[in-house]
Design a protein around this motif. Structure first.
Motif, short mmCIF file in Angstrom:
data_model
loop_
_atom_site.label_atom_id
_atom_site.label_comp_id
_atom_site.label_asym_id
_atom_site.label_seq_id
_atom_site.Cartn_x
_atom_site.Cartn_y
_atom_site.Cartn_z
N THR A 1 3.58 4.72 -2.86
CA THR A 1 2.14 4.69 -3.13
C THR A 1 1.80 3.40 -3.86
O THR A 1 2.63 2.82 -4.56
CB THR A 1 1.67 5.88 -3.99
OG1 THR A 1 2.25 5.79 -5.30
CG2 THR A 1 2.03 7.21 -3.35
N ARG A 2 0.59 2.94 -3.66
CA ARG A 2 0.03 1.80 -4.39
C ARG A 2 -1.31 2.25 -4.92
O ARG A 2 -2.16 2.71 -4.16
CB ARG A 2 -0.13 0.59 -3.47
CG ARG A 2 -0.74 -0.61 -4.17
CD ARG A 2 -0.79 -1.83 -3.21
NE ARG A 2 -1.60 -2.85 -3.78
CZ ARG A 2 -2.91 -3.01 -3.57
NH1 ARG A 2 -3.54 -2.21 -2.73
NH2 ARG A 2 -3.59 -3.97 -4.16
N ASN A 3 -1.48 2.16 -6.23
CA ASN A 3 -2.72 2.60 -6.89
C ASN A 3 -3.05 4.05 -6.52
O ASN A 3 -4.19 4.39 -6.21
CB ASN A 3 -3.87 1.66 -6.56
CG ASN A 3 -3.58 0.24 -7.00
OD1 ASN A 3 -2.86 0.01 -7.97
ND2 ASN A 3 -4.12 -0.73 -6.29
N ASN A 4 -2.03 4.91 -6.50
CA ASN A 4 -2.12 6.35 -6.22
C ASN A 4 -2.54 6.68 -4.79
O ASN A 4 -2.94 7.81 -4.52
CB ASN A 4 -3.05 7.06 -7.22
CG ASN A 4 -2.42 7.17 -8.57
OD1 ASN A 4 -1.21 7.39 -8.68
ND2 ASN A 4 -3.20 7.03 -9.60
N GLU A 5 -2.44 5.74 -3.87
CA GLU A 5 -2.74 6.01 -2.47
C GLU A 5 -1.49 5.74 -1.65
O GLU A 5 -0.80 4.74 -1.85
CB GLU A 5 -3.89 5.13 -1.98
CG GLU A 5 -5.21 5.48 -2.64
CD GLU A 5 -6.38 4.72 -2.03
OE1 GLU A 5 -6.23 4.18 -0.92
OE2 GLU A 5 -7.42 4.68 -2.68
N GLY B 1 -0.52 -4.36 -7.78
CA GLY B 1 -0.88 -2.95 -7.84
C GLY B 1 0.10 -2.16 -8.66
O GLY B 1 1.09 -2.67 -9.17
N LEU B 2 -0.21 -0.87 -8.79
CA LEU B 2 0.64 0.09 -9.46
C LEU B 2 1.42 0.84 -8.39
O LEU B 2 0.84 1.60 -7.61
CB LEU B 2 -0.19 1.06 -10.30
CG LEU B 2 -1.02 0.42 -11.42
CD1 LEU B 2 -1.96 1.43 -12.03
CD2 LEU B 2 -0.11 -0.17 -12.47
N TYR B 3 2.73 0.63 -8.34
CA TYR B 3 3.56 1.19 -7.28
C TYR B 3 4.40 2.35 -7.81
O TYR B 3 4.86 2.34 -8.96
CB TYR B 3 4.49 0.12 -6.71
CG TYR B 3 3.76 -0.89 -5.86
CD1 TYR B 3 3.68 -0.72 -4.49
CD2 TYR B 3 3.14 -1.99 -6.43
CE1 TYR B 3 3.00 -1.64 -3.69
CE2 TYR B 3 2.46 -2.91 -5.65
CZ TYR B 3 2.39 -2.73 -4.29
OH TYR B 3 1.72 -3.63 -3.50
N LEU C 1 4.08 -1.82 -12.46
CA LEU C 1 3.00 -2.78 -12.23
C LEU C 1 3.59 -4.02 -11.58
O LEU C 1 4.48 -4.65 -12.15
CB LEU C 1 2.31 -3.15 -13.54
CG LEU C 1 1.29 -4.29 -13.46
CD1 LEU C 1 0.12 -3.92 -12.56
CD2 LEU C 1 0.81 -4.68 -14.84
#
Length: 186
Positions: free
Chosen positions: A96-100, A116-118, A136
């Motif tokens: 996921t990246r940024n909760n997607e 992004g947040l991975y 991050l």
């Protein structure tokens, strides 16, 4: 993961794990996180006692998910950063990246090309779920590749106005950091 073992109501209880007394386990319910053979010894109001049949508890472990990204979480564009987790047999993965969810990112490795947040989600073949810590990743704007031209027969010129370092045969030329380089001197 915890398991809840329960028996009917009696006067006294003593739970056993792999035929060993479980200290303090003297209620009609026992909660544990271990696998193995469990049974309970009960006494009713008349003083009659009996052992239950043994129950085997199997604890399915979630896959371990620890991300490895190397020394730095930053990279310059155009570029990328590879992340990976140790492969767990029978596990399936989703990045996921940024909760997607990232479409198609379903292996234990992923190459990030943007900030992004991975996070990596893993599911074992027994449906136990685990996830990594969030990491991050910072993609920094890279330096544009300069173009080198021959300005005249003895002068090289870089399209970059600053930040130049000239090289000869793979070695940095000491002090050669201007936009141009006289090739007769070097």
């Amino acid at each position: 993961t915890t398991n809840k073992l329960t028996t009917d109501n009696f006067s006294n209880y003593q739970w056993f794990h792999n035929n060993n007394v479980i200290s303090g386990a003297t209620f009609n319910t026992y909660i544990n996180g271990k696998g193995g053979s469990f049974k309970v010894f009960v006494t009713d109001g008349n003083g009659c006692s009996a052992f239950s049949d043994a129950v085997t508890v199997v604890v399915n472990m979630a896959p371990a998910v620890t991300l490895n990204v190397g020394t730095f979480n930053d990279f310059c564009t155009p570029g990328s950063l590879e992340m990976f987790a140790t492969q767990t047999a029978g596990a399936s993965y989703q990045w996921t990246r940024n909760n997607e969810e990232i479409p198609g990112a379903t292996s234990n490795t992923y190459t990030a090309e943007s900030s992004g947040l991975y996070k990596l989600l893993a599911v074992s073949d027994k449906d136990c779920q685990a996830s990594s810590k969030i990491i991050l990743i910072n993609a920094k704007q890279g330096v544009e590749k300069p173009e080198i031209t021959l300005a005249d027969l003895n002068l090289l010129s870089s399209s970059a106005a600053s930040g130049n370092q000239w090289f000869k045969n793979g070695e940095a030329i000491n002090g050669a950091t201007s936009q141009t380089l006289s090739i007769t001197d070097n």
